[in-house]
Design a protein around this motif. Sequence first.
Motif, PDB file in Angstrom:
ATOM      1  N   ARG A 118       0.805  -1.222   0.000  1.00 52.87           N
ATOM      2  CA  ARG A 118       0.000   0.000   0.000  1.00 52.87           C
ATOM      3  C   ARG A 118       0.840   1.275   0.000  1.00 52.87           C
ATOM      4  O   ARG A 118       0.562   2.201  -0.753  1.00 52.87           O
ATOM      5  N   PHE A 161      -1.444   6.380  -5.558  1.00 48.25           N
ATOM      6  CA  PHE A 161      -2.836   6.079  -5.236  1.00 48.25           C
ATOM      7  C   PHE A 161      -3.561   5.416  -6.413  1.00 48.25           C
ATOM      8  O   PHE A 161      -4.262   4.425  -6.226  1.00 48.25           O
ATOM      9  N   MET A 162      -3.413   5.958  -7.615  1.00 44.94           N
ATOM     10  CA  MET A 162      -4.145   5.406  -8.763  1.00 44.94           C
ATOM     11  C   MET A 162      -3.667   3.985  -9.089  1.00 44.94           C
ATOM     12  O   MET A 162      -4.469   3.126  -9.444  1.00 44.94           O
ATOM     13  N   TYR A 204      -2.425   1.839  -6.947  1.00 46.14           N
ATOM     14  CA  TYR A 204      -2.969   0.971  -5.906  1.00 46.14           C
ATOM     15  C   TYR A 204      -4.466   0.766  -6.097  1.00 46.14           C
ATOM     16  O   TYR A 204      -4.976  -0.333  -5.897  1.00 46.14           O
ATOM     17  N   PHE A 205      -5.185   1.808  -6.517  1.00 46.49           N
ATOM     18  CA  PHE A 205      -6.613   1.699  -6.761  1.00 46.49           C
ATOM     19  C   PHE A 205      -6.910   0.681  -7.865  1.00 46.49           C
ATOM     20  O   PHE A 205      -7.842  -0.129  -7.732  1.00 46.49           O
ATOM     21  N   PHE A 212      -6.220  -2.811  -6.361  1.00 46.13           N
ATOM     22  CA  PHE A 212      -7.248  -3.178  -5.381  1.00 46.13           C
ATOM     23  C   PHE A 212      -8.596  -3.441  -6.050  1.00 46.13           C
ATOM     24  O   PHE A 212      -9.330  -4.349  -5.659  1.00 46.13           O
ATOM     25  N   SER A 213      -8.942  -2.657  -7.069  1.00 45.67           N
ATOM     26  CA  SER A 213     -10.241  -2.828  -7.710  1.00 45.67           C
ATOM     27  C   SER A 213     -10.319  -4.091  -8.550  1.00 45.67           C
ATOM     28  O   SER A 213     -11.414  -4.592  -8.819  1.00 45.67           O
TER      29      SER A 213
END
Length: 117
Positions: free
Chosen positions: A102, A107-108, A110-111, A114-115
């Motif tokens: 993480r 952020f993008m 990781y997003f 994760f998605s």
Amino acid sequence: AAVSIDMGKPLDTNKEMVTVGASNFMSGLLFGFTGSYIFSQTIFTYRTGCHSRLVGVFIMAAYLFVCISPINILSVAPLFFLGSTLIFIGYDLLWEWLFDIRGELFFMGYFVIFSTF
């Protein structure tokens, strides 16, 4: 990528691709199965500190034994043990790929990771 993340250092991808290609070529010549890495085995041997190629020789010997043995290994091995081992390895890898990484990604990125889970 999974092995590289677990090791904490980048792999030489050209060397890895040549190795996988050569093994797939030899496997094809001998009417075997083509494939790639066994991530869990690679990560397990790295974490235990074993850096010998003998691990691969022992795995090959075990596969050869399973293939030529007249005994059905699944009939004598406890299935709950095999299932729980797979669940443990899957959970451990999932935890690393979703939560331990993480702080190392944007952020993008990781997003997206994760998605997809």
